[in-house]
Write a protein that holds these residues in place. Sequence first.
Motif, PDB file in Angstrom:
ATOM      1  N   UNK B  11       0.825  -1.206   0.000  1.00  0.00           N
ATOM      2  CA  UNK B  11       0.000   0.000   0.000  1.00  0.00           C
ATOM      3  C   UNK B  11       0.862   1.259   0.000  1.00  0.00           C
ATOM      4  N   UNK B  12       0.284   2.319  -0.563  1.00  0.00           N
ATOM      5  CA  UNK B  12       1.073   3.542  -0.666  1.00  0.00           C
ATOM      6  C   UNK B  12       0.716   4.546   0.422  1.00  0.00           C
ATOM      7  N   UNK B  13       0.010   4.109   1.445  1.00  0.00           N
ATOM      8  CA  UNK B  13      -0.239   4.993   2.586  1.00  0.00           C
ATOM      9  C   UNK B  13      -0.374   4.139   3.846  1.00  0.00           C
ATOM     10  N   UNK B  14      -0.115   4.788   4.971  1.00  0.00           N
ATOM     11  CA  UNK B  14      -0.252   4.095   6.248  1.00  0.00           C
ATOM     12  C   UNK B  14      -1.705   3.674   6.447  1.00  0.00           C
ATOM     13  N   UNK B  15      -2.619   4.550   6.053  1.00  0.00           N
ATOM     14  CA  UNK B  15      -4.043   4.246   6.234  1.00  0.00           C
ATOM     15  C   UNK B  15      -4.430   2.991   5.442  1.00  0.00           C
ATOM     16  N   UNK B  16      -3.930   2.912   4.203  1.00  0.00           N
ATOM     17  CA  UNK B  16      -4.251   1.734   3.395  1.00  0.00           C
ATOM     18  C   UNK B  16      -3.641   0.483   4.030  1.00  0.00           C
ATOM     19  N   UNK B  17      -2.455   0.634   4.578  1.00  0.00           N
ATOM     20  CA  UNK B  17      -1.823  -0.511   5.229  1.00  0.00           C
ATOM     21  C   UNK B  17      -2.641  -0.961   6.435  1.00  0.00           C
ATOM     22  N   UNK B  18      -3.128   0.018   7.209  1.00  0.00           N
ATOM     23  CA  UNK B  18      -3.937  -0.329   8.386  1.00  0.00           C
ATOM     24  C   UNK B  18      -5.244  -0.979   7.974  1.00  0.00           C
ATOM     25  N   UNK B  19      -5.801  -0.521   6.866  1.00  0.00           N
ATOM     26  CA  UNK B  19      -7.055  -1.115   6.390  1.00  0.00           C
ATOM     27  C   UNK B  19      -6.840  -2.569   5.996  1.00  0.00           C
ATOM     28  N   UNK B  20      -5.740  -2.836   5.332  1.00  0.00           N
ATOM     29  CA  UNK B  20      -5.442  -4.216   4.936  1.00  0.00           C
ATOM     30  C   UNK B  20      -5.240  -5.099   6.167  1.00  0.00           C
ATOM     31  N   UNK B  21      -4.536  -4.565   7.144  1.00  0.00           N
ATOM     32  CA  UNK B  21      -4.278  -5.355   8.353  1.00  0.00           C
ATOM     33  C   UNK B  21      -5.587  -5.602   9.086  1.00  0.00           C
TER      34      UNK B  21
END
Lengths: 160, 289, 780
Positions: B11-21
């Motif tokens: 993911x290209x953002x922390x928010x997207x990474x958190x959403x995936x997790x």
Amino acid sequence: MSARVAVTVSVNGTTHRREVEPRLLLSDFLRHELGLTGTHVGCEHGVCGACTIRLDGAPVRSCLMFAVQADGHAIATVEGLAPAPGRLSVLQEAFRDAHALQCGYCTPGILMTVSAFLEETPDPTEEEVRHALSGNLCRCTGYQHIVDAVLLAARRLREG
Amino acid sequence: MKPAPFEWHAPDSVEAALALKAAHGDDARFLAGGQSLVPAMNFRIAQPAVLVDLNRAPGLGTIAQDAEGALRIGAMARNARIERDATARGSHPILAEALHEVAHPQIRNRGTLGGNLAHADPASEMPAVMLALGARFLLRSLRGAREVPAEEFFLGPLATALGPDEMLAEIRLPPLPPRTGTAFLEVARRRGDYAMMGVAAVVTLDADGRCTHARIACCSAGPTPMAAPLAAAALEGSRLEEADIAGAAALVRQEVDPMGSVHASPAYQRHLAGVVAARALRLAKARAA
Amino acid sequence: METRHIGRAVTRNEDARLLAGRALFVDDVELPGMLHAAFLRSPHAHAEIRSVDVAAARARPGVVAVVTAEDLGAYWKPGPLLVPPPPIPGVVFRQRCQVPLARGVVRHVGEPVAMVVAESRYIAEDALADIVVDYAPLPAVGDLEAALAPGAPRVHADLPDNIAAEVRQAKGDYAAARARAAHLVRRRFRYDRGASIPMETRGIVAAWDAKADRLTVWDTTQAPVVIRNGLAAMLGLAESQVRVVAPFIGGGFGPKIMMFYPEEMLVPWAALRLGRPVKWIEDRLEHFFATTHERGQIHEAELALDAEGRILGVRDEFLMDTGAYDPYGLTVPLNSQCTLLNCYDIPAYESRFRAVFTNRTLVSPYRGAGRQHGIFVIERLLDAAARELGLDRVEIRRRNLIPPDRFPYRNEIIYQDFAPLTYDSGDYAALLDKALAAIRYERFLSEEQPRARAEGRHLGLGIVCYVEGTGIGPYEGAKVRVQPSGKVTLATGIGTQGQGHFTVLAQVVAEQLGVDVRDVEVTTGDTDQFDWGVGTFASRGAVVAGAATHEAAAAVRAKVLKAAAEHFECAEADLVLADGKVSIAGVPERAITLGELARLANPLRGAVKPGTEPGLEATRYFGPEMGATAAGVHAMVIEVDAETLRPTIHRYVVVHDCGTVLNPLILAGQIQGGVAQGIGNAFFERLVWSEDGQLLNASLADYLLPTSLDVPRMELHHTVTPSPLNPLGTKGAGEAGAIPVGALFAQAIEDALDLPSRGIEIAEIPLSPSRLWEIVHGGG
């Protein structure tokens, strides 16, 4: 199994594009997808250092990265060290002159580590050289001739 | 030794990474520097179904001092960068001293402090250093953010307070008071190996050379990084004379709970705890003066 | 003869390729349609196999074949016995060779149970997880002494016990020697398992060419010719139908000569069956279980001395861990048995060993190959004897050295080549003197050590002697040919794993033919180029293949001179062979190049005279009547941190005699590398097993190879007593460095910590800080 992912990397100045499984290790990608078999694999758990390459200039273990992670990055491998086909770099010459390799399996990783080290530390002490080499295992030489070669290369590079 | 298949997201953002997790929970692992996770995957000890690669998420790699003088280190800051960072070297020299013992430059070029801490290997140097420095960790998730002190973060071997949807986003190190000396020392089989015993020591002296505050924490000393609060308390008020240090070292020996390994028996590790603690305290004292 | 090439520090011919990343290693072989193999290995040290279910694995996309023992049919049979038992009266040897895939029972962790062949190694490993094996675990045999206890579980159920072999050898009358001894020193010694860990693991690529009816196998073997011959026999092919190539090999050190590894039997078989090339590259985890180990021995030894410290005799009884199977015979324990007598004149010796089956990985020779055990035992006994007799450790050794006028000296004990060992030549006192001077022995004792002690530092010195039987037969061969280009080719049957054969053998050729070393192209390890030979082991490559090369090059030299004499119509004595051409002495303008002579010797028209051969080529073989014995002394000054028990080596001196030195640069590399492995063996490397036979440190993170910070700078000195057994006067040097280091560490650490004054002795290898701490604090 997950879908293949496109990877574009520059290796020794040449751009390569492939589609690979995400789990493909960068070491396997270089060796078996690109045919750059100079990078060797000795342990696949990041200890031996045989697979060391330079990623955007920094020496790293290619067995501890996935090829997909190298997308957009610049990689240097042992194949890119020589200034021209049939010639050797100052560092490679010093390794030959000091008999710094026996079986030669660990040598590419050591060359990549040392090439970066000498850029940062052009006038190293033996102790500094030994520290710099300590993340690359060699089973043949006992390291003494490798240390000699690095010191020799440093001197030659300084003297131009 | 090839990893099992996984689904890969970068993911290209922390928010997207958190959403995936948040979506994948325990089936997903964050991929930071990969210097512990990828070997485990190559051995197929770890077979995460999903990897959330943080290497393309911006904003996680900063190293900076905040208004209160605390050092804030983004979880994705590479160890080699922290080791060389002028701010970090100035405010918390123990970081570079301890990082120098973490594997080898090739590993530190890739490995991150956040990854190291989230891996929570009790043999690793940095969790002990975090305890000694009184670090606080910023954990983020879609639910929000919370700050957890280091001593509440490490719960056991490879176990942390991170929830299945949480990311260790930032490490916050309070500033060291004046006349504070720090030292990290370890005894390992070879340079770059996990220590058989390592000790991080922090001592603060008053103008008379009396110890006003001390913290001691050890790695390879138990199921988590092990603080030695009794030893530290015994030093407070003392002048860190040899007898004081010997007394504290004896307490450290009691406070650790080493588990032994193929390289060291628990008895030898316990012995080393005293030896290394004494040496680290002497060094910290000299640096505090 | 004035030498221009032999003895020179020539840099290596092979390096340019290796440094540029262009050298071919086995895993670099890529072939169209190539498949990849992976092996399912036993997780148990000892278990009955009740069933193997491979259905799910076979169904996995990308899997081409899954093979179990049942699928092998008549191809399933135990591997060959590589080294038969020695012709010693009363020898007991129970042959139990490894099998290609386990059937019914597994006998060590890592023993292969099934082979998966798939489109990629990744998929092959996925499929391993699909295979379901129902194991019924059996009690495992690990500890050597427990293995011999009554009622111990048996590794091979068809045998009455776990004894794999028993050999007694003797010289003189030990009972009489003991009876008149003034002093007896009796000790128990233990040497634990280690592994050679070459940086390149093993690997095989096999390709069947149906059109040519030929099998080509790239194999990381030290003995390509023997593999070729064995594979042809197993697969029912003519030897000419099989080509085995051992290309650049990333280190061997012994275990890459074990024949046959199961994978070596199975991968070529799979390539034939499937009609597609198959590659198997051992990964590092597999390597720890599937490639042979060495070193586990327990000795009970007794030394009988007169009042002056002269050795009257030695008695030794030892157990040797041979692992689950014993295809390599008794090379390792025979080496231990012989080498225990070391460089000393020992008139009486009684030795018995028993090789013991255990539920562990097989044992085969690894650099030193049992010699370090013998050296450890005798050197430790002498250290103890010196103390008990109040003698200096050097003096007791000096009093017992074989004097220079006693050569050839008969050791008498049957060696690994099945002949009674005889030391061909040597001057052991000269080695010792040189080492004493180099390590500054007297000054250390009188100044350095007392000063350090006064400062609270713990400095110790070690000095130990060793011999090494090297360069054994039966034979090697070499083919030398002058090419029309003027370059010279040499082919030999040995494999090479970094020893510099491409250079050293080229020097031997250049010496005879007056060509540049760079113009000699050496091929090793390709059975299409040369297919007679035995292999690279026992420090024999440069000695035996070197002598064969010398003979072949000398024969070509004779042909060259004869052809040139005919060409110039002059006497051979008037010719000069130098710089790649033959000229008439004193008339340098009358010259002909070797290339031109080679063309003349291979005419397209006209006749090659009856009784002669075309070309400038010769093939010669050399078989020494016995091995040549190298010797040396190592000395070291070490400092031990008394609190952490971590040692730091301050000085390391090697004095070595391997006869004629072919290339001092390469020799130094061999010695230094050997010492590094010796240091690993002495202080870092130990395979750690659980009670139930699990290996607990099967990774390079936990099995500790020495790094650049753990191996000190070494100071090398040489003496030269040429061997009378070969035309070059050489002795082997490959293993020497590794042999005495355990004994050296033990002595130096004892000295540094002054342990004997506290009644503590070091009687085991490998050591570690933790183990030292236990020893020092009474943990036994």
